[in-house]
Motif scaffolding. Structure first.
Motif: not given
Length: 91
Positions: A76-81
């Motif tokens: 999820v953090r990768l998607i947000a990044r």
């Protein structure tokens, strides 16, 4: 007829690590995408809001182990990044 969204291409710019790690992130991102599409009919990450990802982490993973939730949190953090958002998600 439109082509399905290519999650692998979407994440390619932010994926790092071993081949297995990249494949895990892609697999998990596709699962996240399918769940959000089913619940909110938002097919692509460009249409997602923070609440969509937070819902997935809170409600779809609530019966999973801590390590599984952690690995999904990383995805999820990768998607947000990739979306260039400053959203913060916590375990």
């Amino acid at each position: 007829m439109s082509k399905p969204f290519d999650m692998e291409l979407f994440l390619a710019a932010v994926l790092t690590g071993s081949y297995a790690t990249r494949q895990r992130h892609i697999r998990q991102a596709k699962i996240i995408q399918a769940e959000i599409a089913e619940r909110w009919q938002q097919q692509t990450p460009w249409a997602w809001q923070k609440k969509h990802l937070a819902w997935f982490l809170e409600h779809r993973l609530n019966q999973r182990s801590g390590s599984t939730r952690y690995y999904y949190l990383l995805t999820v953090r990768l998607i947000a990044r990739r979306l260039l958002k400053t959203w913060r998600f916590y375990e």
